[in-house]
Enzyme design. Structure first.
Site, PDB file in Angstrom:
ATOM      1  N   LYS A 274       0.841  -1.203   0.000  1.00  0.00           N
ATOM      2  CA  LYS A 274       0.000   0.000   0.000  1.00  0.00           C
ATOM      3  C   LYS A 274       0.875   1.251   0.000  1.00  0.00           C
ATOM      4  O   LYS A 274       2.025   1.199   0.461  1.00  0.00           O
ATOM      5  CB  LYS A 274      -0.851   0.026   1.285  1.00  0.00           C
ATOM      6  CG  LYS A 274      -2.001  -0.956   1.319  1.00  0.00           C
ATOM      7  CD  LYS A 274      -2.771  -0.833   2.630  1.00  0.00           C
ATOM      8  CE  LYS A 274      -3.898  -1.837   2.709  1.00  0.00           C
ATOM      9  NZ  LYS A 274      -4.965  -1.625   1.717  1.00  0.00           N
ATOM     10  N   ARG A 348     -10.178 -11.580   2.554  1.00  0.00           N
ATOM     11  CA  ARG A 348     -11.040 -12.646   2.022  1.00  0.00           C
ATOM     12  C   ARG A 348     -10.338 -13.998   2.094  1.00  0.00           C
ATOM     13  O   ARG A 348     -10.997 -15.030   2.247  1.00  0.00           O
ATOM     14  CB  ARG A 348     -11.464 -12.277   0.587  1.00  0.00           C
ATOM     15  CG  ARG A 348     -10.324 -12.098  -0.371  1.00  0.00           C
ATOM     16  CD  ARG A 348     -10.732 -11.368  -1.656  1.00  0.00           C
ATOM     17  NE  ARG A 348     -10.877  -9.922  -1.462  1.00  0.00           N
ATOM     18  CZ  ARG A 348     -11.232  -9.064  -2.410  1.00  0.00           C
ATOM     19  NH1 ARG A 348     -11.499  -9.496  -3.645  1.00  0.00           N
ATOM     20  NH2 ARG A 348     -11.336  -7.780  -2.145  1.00  0.00           N
TER      21      ARG A 348
HETATM   22  N1  BES Z   1      -8.053  -3.752   4.674  1.00  0.00           N
HETATM   23  C1  BES Z   1      -8.259  -3.368   3.325  1.00  0.00           C
HETATM   24  C2  BES Z   1      -9.580  -2.642   3.118  1.00  0.00           C
HETATM   25  C3  BES Z   1      -9.724  -1.310   3.791  1.00  0.00           C
HETATM   26  C4  BES Z   1      -9.464  -0.141   3.088  1.00  0.00           C
HETATM   27  C5  BES Z   1     -10.178  -1.213   5.087  1.00  0.00           C
HETATM   28  C6  BES Z   1      -9.640   1.088   3.700  1.00  0.00           C
HETATM   29  C7  BES Z   1     -10.338   0.009   5.686  1.00  0.00           C
HETATM   30  C8  BES Z   1     -10.068   1.166   4.992  1.00  0.00           C
HETATM   31  C9  BES Z   1      -8.255  -4.602   2.433  1.00  0.00           C
HETATM   32  O1  BES Z   1      -7.454  -5.641   2.837  1.00  0.00           O
HETATM   33  C10 BES Z   1      -7.750  -4.168   1.090  1.00  0.00           C
HETATM   34  O2  BES Z   1      -6.623  -3.793   1.015  1.00  0.00           O
HETATM   35  N2  BES Z   1      -8.601  -4.235   0.076  1.00  0.00           N
HETATM   36  C11 BES Z   1      -8.260  -3.835  -1.233  1.00  0.00           C
HETATM   37  C12 BES Z   1      -8.773  -4.871  -2.178  1.00  0.00           C
HETATM   38  C13 BES Z   1      -8.275  -4.693  -3.590  1.00  0.00           C
HETATM   39  C14 BES Z   1      -6.805  -5.046  -3.655  1.00  0.00           C
HETATM   40  C15 BES Z   1      -9.078  -5.605  -4.488  1.00  0.00           C
HETATM   41  C16 BES Z   1      -8.914  -2.473  -1.487  1.00  0.00           C
HETATM   42  O3  BES Z   1     -10.015  -2.251  -1.021  1.00  0.00           O
HETATM   43  O4  BES Z   1      -8.264  -1.647  -2.115  1.00  0.00           O
HETATM   44 MN    MN Z   2      -5.443  -5.431   2.143  1.00  0.00          MN
END
Ligand code: BES
Ligand code: MN
Ligand code: ZN
Length: 499
Positions: A274, A348
């Site tokens: 990230k 997931r």
């Molecule tokens: N933990 C994150 C989702 C999240 C984002 C929670 C902002 C709280 C605040 C999750 O693991 C994630 O990174 N999801 C990705 C999925 C994508 C790679 C398909 C996302 O939402 O960008």
């Molecule tokens: Mn994530």
């Protein structure tokens, strides 16, 4: 802050709160105080815009003729519309308003006004509930605060005709607040303090209230074939854990209601890393698991007549030489293979194995998972509603109603075959991202649905927008909200407890 319920009597010190309805209709106490203060309330009303609306306060300092230091006339709006959430909000807003005044002692005089439907005992208990919920503060790492920077309210007394009845109503609610605050503490803790093993240790503390807790480590999970969950944790030096919590409050023949939580104690994204900006927020990527732990505590400590289980998958998602790579194919406990195209779609993967294990082990009558699963749910619903998915109309309705009753709002999102197909992988049984930015929360839910066994009644709550708040609300100071605990407790109380 100590909560007490007592017989109505004008106190000798502190702040006294009296009520008024819309149209400046003073309650009995406010009228009486107006007389003893030789019209101080009438004069204050004339000097202000106070109308008696549900969010309004009229404050009179050092009134003559009474011993109290401060009178607050609190508006309740239209009495017929006054409900438990409004009462909670009143309690919360009073605490917030007085905590930085130096006031130590607050008394509120509860009375039924006009055509109010809310019973006095419920009114009283919910004011106290809201006060306690708002009083929460995560300040254990603030070592240099001066006394005047700390919240001042020490005693919050609810004056009500049948104080014993109000106290009885409040007792289980008091336990729910304790549980909400445990969840908030866990979510607030940084990731150097709360990681899989320490979070498992926190879950173990539920044995204090009669919950049976079991913890599986990497060795046991490897035997069970949990390749999806283990793949996420393999880049971290912190060992992954899976915790089960069982509360048996009903007949042993009753199948349990199950809660499954995402517990990513820190989500860097892994090799699909990230951006630095805002990454610190990912300490609360375990909020789903913290809500499950809190809900189990609420049910057990108020001795709910239900069989309930909690399952939480605890991992840290780190990039390293041992981390999983984009393109890796893992085999989940269900036997399905998963192509991991993005290591940041890790929640997931954790849930796939935690949910499968839950169903194999407990054969639940209903399974609800909670997860800070996608940023996409924030795009869709912001920070007002959590996303709710369900494969069963009745469960969806029950959840939606509990959301409304507790203020932890849920908006139902669709599941459909066409979304499900978007998760087909050319190389494995399923892939962990669709590859399109469209419908990101829905495709995540569809991924999860592939790990729901035939016949399992299931709902998925995407709480990514709800676990943390940047601003105060009446019953939740900014920071960790504890979202999900009140919701699940209410759902169980309303629909799953033996009478
Ligand atoms: N933990 C994150 C989702 C999240 C984002 C929670 C902002 C709280 C605040 C999750 O693991 C994630 O990174 N999801 C990705 C999925 C994508 C790679 C398909 C996302 O939402 O960008
Ligand atoms: Mn994530
Ligand atoms: Zn995550």
């Amino acid at each position: 802050m100590k909560i007490a319920f007592a017989k109505p009597e004008i106190p000798a010190s502190g702040t006294l709160v009296a009520l008024a309805a819309e149209g400046r209709k003073l309650g009995k106490l406010a009228q009486q105080l107006d007389k003893t203060t030789k019209g101080a309330i009438t004069r204050a009303l004339e000097a202000s815009r106070f109308k008696g609306g549900a969010e309004e306060f009229l404050t009179i300092l050092a009134p003559a003729g009474v011993d109290v230091a401060r009178i607050i006339v609190a508006g309740i709006g239209a009495p017929a519309k006054y409900d438990t959430l409004a009462a909670q909000s009143l309690g919360g807003r009073l605490v917030a308003a007085l905590n930085n005044t130096g006031e130590k002692d607050v008394s509120i005089w509860i009375e039924s006004i006009g055509d109010m439907k809310l019973a006095e005992a419920d009114f009283a208990a919910n004011v106290a509930y809201g006060a306690r919920l708002r009083f929460y503060r995560f300040d254990k790492y603030k070592t240099k605060e001066k006394p005047e920077q700390k919240p001042s309210v020490k005693r919050f007394t609810v004056l009500v005709g049948d104080a014993a009845d109000a106290k009885r109503t409040f007792d289980p609610m008091d336990k729910v607040v304790d549980a909400v605050n445990v969840t908030r503490d866990l979510v607030s803790e940084p990731a150097n303090i709360i990681y899989p093993q320490t979070l498992a240790a926190e879950a173990r503390k539920l044995s204090e209230v009669g919950v049976e807790v079991k913890v599986l480590g990497v060795k046991e999970m490897t035997k069970l074939g949990m390749g999806a969950l283990l793949g996420v944790g393999q880049g971290s030096s912190r060992e992954s854990q899976l915790v089960t919590m069982q509360w048996n409050g009903a007949d042993s023949k009753q199948k349990p209601i199950a809660f499954v939580g995402k517990g990513v104690t820190f989500d860097t994204g892994g090799i699909s890393i990230k951006p630095a900006q805002g990454m610190e927020d990912m300490k609360w990527d375990m909020a789903g698991s913290a809500a499950v732990i809190g809900a189990m505590r609420a049910l057990a400590s108020r001795k709910a007549k239900v069989n309930a289980v909690g399952v939480v998958g605890l991992v840290e998602n780190m990039p390293s030489g041992t981390a999983q790579r984009p393109g890796d194919i893992v085999t989940s406990m269900s036997g399905q293979t998963i192509e991991v195209l993005n290591t940041d779609a890790e929640g997931r993967l954790v849930l796939a194995d935690a949910m499968w294990y839950c169903q194999e082990t407990f054969k639940p009558r209903v399974m609800i998972d909670l997860a800070t699963l996608t940023g996409a749910i924030l795009i869709a619903l912001g920070t007002v509603y959590a996303g709710m998915y369900a494969n069963d109309e009745e469960l969806a309705k029950q959840l939606e109603e509990s959301g409304k009753a507790t203020g932890e709002l849920l908006w139902r999102m669709p599941l459909a075959q066409a979304y499900n197909k978007m998760m087909d992988s050319p190389a494995a049984d399923v892939k962990n991202i669709s590859g399109s930015r469209n419908a990101g929360s829905i495709t995540a839910a569809e991924f999860l649905q592939r790990f729901v066994q035939k016949g399992t009644i299931w709902s998925h709550l995407d709480i990514a927008g709800m676990a943390w708040s940047d601003k105060d609300s009446p019953t939740t100071p900014r920071g960790a909200t504890g979202f999900g605990v009140r919701l699940l407790d209410h759902l169980v109380a309303k629909h799953y407890e033996e009478k």
